[in-house]
Write a protein that holds these residues in place. Structure first.
Motif, PDB file in Angstrom:
ATOM      1  N   ALA A 259       0.815  -1.212   0.000  1.00 19.68           N
ATOM      2  CA  ALA A 259       0.000   0.000   0.000  1.00 19.68           C
ATOM      3  C   ALA A 259       0.851   1.266   0.000  1.00 19.68           C
ATOM      4  CB  ALA A 259      -0.933  -0.004   1.207  1.00 19.68           C
ATOM      5  N   TYR A 260       2.176   1.107   0.119  1.00 17.52           N
ATOM      6  CA  TYR A 260       3.085   2.250   0.142  1.00 17.52           C
ATOM      7  C   TYR A 260       4.068   2.259  -1.018  1.00 17.52           C
ATOM      8  CZ  TYR A 260       1.245   3.114   4.774  1.00 17.52           C
ATOM      9  OH  TYR A 260       0.390   3.385   5.826  1.00 17.52           O
ATOM     10  N   ILE A 261       4.439   1.068  -1.539  1.00 15.39           N
ATOM     11  CA  ILE A 261       5.444   1.061  -2.614  1.00 15.39           C
ATOM     12  C   ILE A 261       4.974   0.352  -3.878  1.00 15.39           C
ATOM     13  CG2 ILE A 261       7.305   1.160  -0.909  1.00 15.39           C
ATOM     14  CD1 ILE A 261       8.002  -1.751  -1.687  1.00 15.39           C
ATOM     15  N   GLY A 262       3.827  -0.302  -3.866  1.00 13.85           N
ATOM     16  CA  GLY A 262       3.303  -0.885  -5.094  1.00 13.85           C
ATOM     17  C   GLY A 262       2.985   0.214  -6.097  1.00 13.85           C
ATOM     18  N   ALA A 263       3.097  -0.091  -7.395  1.00 11.92           N
ATOM     19  CA  ALA A 263       2.901   0.933  -8.420  1.00 11.92           C
ATOM     20  C   ALA A 263       1.544   1.607  -8.304  1.00 11.92           C
ATOM     21  CB  ALA A 263       3.076   0.314  -9.806  1.00 11.92           C
ATOM     22  N   SER A 264       0.506   0.835  -8.036  1.00 11.49           N
ATOM     23  CA  SER A 264      -0.831   1.424  -7.917  1.00 11.49           C
ATOM     24  C   SER A 264      -0.873   2.459  -6.808  1.00 11.49           C
ATOM     25  CB  SER A 264      -1.866   0.323  -7.638  1.00 11.49           C
ATOM     26  OG  SER A 264      -1.960  -0.576  -8.705  1.00 11.49           O
ATOM     27  N   VAL A 299       6.834  12.468  -3.137  1.00 13.58           N
ATOM     28  CA  VAL A 299       6.260  11.133  -3.346  1.00 13.58           C
ATOM     29  C   VAL A 299       7.370  10.097  -3.462  1.00 13.58           C
ATOM     30  CG1 VAL A 299       4.925   9.693  -4.937  1.00 13.58           C
ATOM     31  CG2 VAL A 299       4.144  12.012  -4.418  1.00 13.58           C
ATOM     32  N   LEU A 300       8.413  10.418  -4.210  1.00  8.65           N
ATOM     33  CA  LEU A 300       9.521   9.486  -4.366  1.00  8.65           C
ATOM     34  C   LEU A 300      10.272   9.284  -3.059  1.00  8.65           C
ATOM     35  CD1 LEU A 300      10.866  10.649  -7.842  1.00  8.65           C
ATOM     36  CD2 LEU A 300       9.728   8.479  -7.341  1.00  8.65           C
ATOM     37  N   ALA A 301      10.416  10.338  -2.280  1.00  7.72           N
ATOM     38  CA  ALA A 301      11.116  10.210  -0.996  1.00  7.72           C
ATOM     39  C   ALA A 301      10.340   9.298  -0.054  1.00  7.72           C
ATOM     40  CB  ALA A 301      11.301  11.589  -0.363  1.00  7.72           C
ATOM     41  N   GLU A 302       9.015   9.430  -0.031  1.00  3.55           N
ATOM     42  CA  GLU A 302       8.221   8.541   0.814  1.00  3.55           C
ATOM     43  C   GLU A 302       8.332   7.095   0.336  1.00  3.55           C
ATOM     44  OE1 GLU A 302       3.765   8.772   2.422  1.00  3.55           O
ATOM     45  OE2 GLU A 302       3.919   7.986   0.385  1.00  3.55           O
ATOM     46  N   ARG A 305      11.577   5.692   1.420  1.00  2.00           N
ATOM     47  CA  ARG A 305      11.601   5.441   2.867  1.00  2.00           C
ATOM     48  C   ARG A 305      10.961   4.092   3.194  1.00  2.00           C
ATOM     49  NH1 ARG A 305       9.790   9.949   4.095  1.00  2.00           N
ATOM     50  NH2 ARG A 305       7.598   9.544   4.552  1.00  2.00           N
ATOM     51  N   TYR A 306       9.815   3.810   2.612  1.00  2.76           N
ATOM     52  CA  TYR A 306       9.137   2.545   2.903  1.00  2.76           C
ATOM     53  C   TYR A 306       9.822   1.367   2.220  1.00  2.76           C
ATOM     54  CZ  TYR A 306       5.317   4.671   5.464  1.00  2.76           C
ATOM     55  OH  TYR A 306       4.577   5.316   6.424  1.00  2.76           O
ATOM     56  N   ALA A 307      10.351   1.579   0.998  1.00  2.00           N
ATOM     57  CA  ALA A 307      11.081   0.497   0.337  1.00  2.00           C
ATOM     58  C   ALA A 307      12.325   0.134   1.137  1.00  2.00           C
ATOM     59  CB  ALA A 307      11.455   0.900  -1.085  1.00  2.00           C
ATOM     60  N   GLY A 308      13.027   1.145   1.644  1.00  2.00           N
ATOM     61  CA  GLY A 308      14.205   0.877   2.472  1.00  2.00           C
ATOM     62  C   GLY A 308      13.849   0.146   3.748  1.00  2.00           C
ATOM     63  N   LEU A 309      12.738   0.538   4.368  1.00  2.00           N
ATOM     64  CA  LEU A 309      12.271  -0.164   5.564  1.00  2.00           C
ATOM     65  C   LEU A 309      11.961  -1.620   5.244  1.00  2.00           C
ATOM     66  CD1 LEU A 309      11.104  -0.398   8.441  1.00  2.00           C
ATOM     67  CD2 LEU A 309       8.963   0.556   7.544  1.00  2.00           C
ATOM     68  N   ARG A 342      18.854   2.526  -0.334  1.00  3.12           N
ATOM     69  CA  ARG A 342      19.981   1.970   0.425  1.00  3.12           C
ATOM     70  C   ARG A 342      20.174   2.737   1.739  1.00  3.12           C
ATOM     71  NH1 ARG A 342      23.228   2.051  -4.830  1.00  3.12           N
ATOM     72  NH2 ARG A 342      23.194  -0.095  -5.620  1.00  3.12           N
ATOM     73  N   ALA A 343      20.100   4.065   1.674  1.00  3.27           N
ATOM     74  CA  ALA A 343      20.296   4.877   2.876  1.00  3.27           C
ATOM     75  C   ALA A 343      19.218   4.582   3.912  1.00  3.27           C
ATOM     76  CB  ALA A 343      20.301   6.357   2.507  1.00  3.27           C
ATOM     77  N   GLN A 344      17.976   4.426   3.459  1.00  4.87           N
ATOM     78  CA  GLN A 344      16.885   4.124   4.390  1.00  4.87           C
ATOM     79  C   GLN A 344      17.036   2.718   4.971  1.00  4.87           C
ATOM     80  OE1 GLN A 344      14.554   6.148   5.567  1.00  4.87           O
ATOM     81  NE2 GLN A 344      15.312   7.872   4.329  1.00  4.87           N
ATOM     82  N   ALA A 345      17.473   1.773   4.145  1.00  2.00           N
ATOM     83  CA  ALA A 345      17.682   0.407   4.641  1.00  2.00           C
ATOM     84  C   ALA A 345      18.764   0.392   5.716  1.00  2.00           C
ATOM     85  CB  ALA A 345      18.067  -0.521   3.492  1.00  2.00           C
ATOM     86  N   SER A 346      19.785   1.202   5.542  1.00  2.00           N
ATOM     87  CA  SER A 346      20.870   1.233   6.536  1.00  2.00           C
ATOM     88  C   SER A 346      20.387   1.763   7.880  1.00  2.00           C
ATOM     89  CB  SER A 346      22.039   2.080   6.028  1.00  2.00           C
ATOM     90  OG  SER A 346      21.717   3.463   6.043  1.00  2.00           O
TER      91      SER A 346
END
Length: 396
Positions: A259-264, A299-302, A305-309, A342-346
């Motif tokens: 609901a946060y990173i899917g294309a839709s 939008v891309l930053a959010e 953030r969720y993809a990194g999480l 990568r930065a968010q995952a770290s």
């Protein structure tokens, strides 16, 4: 009790070892195959003679050796048989025909509306694409048809909650139009196998291949083997919860990563802050990636953030050496936000597992789900040493 191995079992095992060693690194000489498999040169020569007699392997020229006779090189014959790969995606059905070494011969694409998946329509498109591609390629002998689908596969039935499928008999419907052997699997798994065989994950024993399209999934490879769970449903990364009581997901829950990173979901966020967004989903996401406005950057930053999480969760759970990001949306987004991911995952992953894991993009492009699906019949063929055992079976 363990069954005692027979001479026939040993011969079949030797065929499989030689054929697999040749398939993934060709051309090779008999001497090189002996070194790669640990078999004696006499055993390799016997196996190769059988494979040549069966038309699976052919000679491919010679190479000079040190002081001796030139060595004959061998390769798998691409024309021995064809295979078909199908991607039942959320915006299209893609059917492709490949030769035995997975060089593309023909393809057909059928657009579909996101979230609208009548199983009858899907089966009809697959069968139409199969007929069209086989006619265009001119192949006659087909090992099988691999099909990557959304959701979980059990005994030919598909459970894909996000598109309203619960035990739909897709294999049975396809049986009305073809008697070719069918191999169904989750699309993230087929993408993962393609990347491990030929792409960014080649030679990797422990990796996670993350697919981001309209939906989100993952293929988990541990010890060189795909982890499936108790009934084949492992890898539903998109339906891990990242926000308690968060945004509604297509699966009916709230706060899912999808609901946060899917294309839709990403396109919906873009439309909420920007007018004149293209109607078609892939065009809309491409416009977002190209948009330099503050709204688009937010939008891309959010999304990053969720993809990194989400990737940090994968790293903490599975300790992979690689996380490989793919899917058509994952590749589009990754070209713009991979460093931020990568930065968010770290920030969220444990330090040592994060240090040991690379986060990269898939190498095989957005159509690799279909390519991976085509590896399913090839994998069975290699495991059987080039002997075909499967015949169409009734669907229960």
């Amino acid at each position: 009790m363990h069954r005692r191995l027979t001479v026939r079992d040993l011969r079949a095992g030797n065929r499989a070892r030689v054929l697999r060693a040749l398939y993934f690194d060709q051309p090779r000489s008999r001497q090189e195959l002996a070194g790669a498999t640990g078999l004696s040169q006499a055993s390799v020569s016997n196996v190769v003679a059988e494979l040549i007699a069966d038309g699976v392997v052919v000679e491919a020229g010679q190479v000079d050796s040190d002081g001796g006779r030139p060595r004959v090189l061998l390769r798998v014959d691409p024309a021995h048989a064809a295979v078909v790969g199908v991607d039942v995606g959320e915006t299209h059905v893609l059917v492709e025909v490949f030769d035995l070494t997975l060089q593309r011969l023909a393809e057909a694409t059928f657009p579909m509306e996101p979230d609208v998946h009548s199983v009858d329509d899907v089966a009809r498109r697959v069968l139409e694409g199969l007929d069209r591609c086989l006619a265009a390629s001119g192949v006659g002998d087909v090992l099988g048809v691999g099909i990557g689908v959304p959701g979980q596969v059990e005994r030919g039935r598909v459970y894909a909650q996000t598109v309203g499928w619960h035990g739909v008999a897709l294999e049975q419907l396809l049986r009305t139009g073809t008697d070719l052997p069918l191999f169904l699997d989750n699309g993230a798994n087929t993408l993962g196998q393609a990347e491990v065989w030929f792409g960014a994950g080649r030679g990797t024993g422990d990796a996670v291949v993350a697919l981001i399209g309209s939906g989100v999934g993952a293929s988990v490879i541990t010890g060189g083997v795909l982890y499936r769970g108790s009934s084949g449903g492992a890898g539903e990364w998109g339906h891990t919860t990242v926000a308690l009581d968060g945004r509604p997901c297509r699966c009916g829950a709230h706060g899912c990563l999808e609901a946060y990173i899917g294309a839709s979901a990403v396109v919906d966020r873009y439309r909420a802050v920007k007018s004149d967004v293209p109607a078609e989903q892939e065009a809309a996401l491409a416009a977002l990636v190209a948009d330099g406005s503050r709204a688009a950057r937010d939008v891309l930053a959010e999304t990053a953030r969720y993809a990194g999480l989400g990737i940090a969760n994968l790293i903490n759970l599975f300790n992979p050496s690689q996380v490989i990001l793919g899917g058509w949306a994952g590749l589009l987004l990754g070209a713009r936000i991979l460093d931020d991911v990568r930065a968010q995952a770290s920030r969220h992953a444990l330090h040592r597992p994060f240090e040991q894991a690379s986060i990269t993009l898939c190498e095989l492009g957005p159509e690799s789900v279909a390519l991976g699906a085509a590896t399913l019949p090839v994998a069975e063929f290699l495991a059987a040493g080039g002997v075909r055992h499967r015949t169409p079976s009734p669907v229960v």
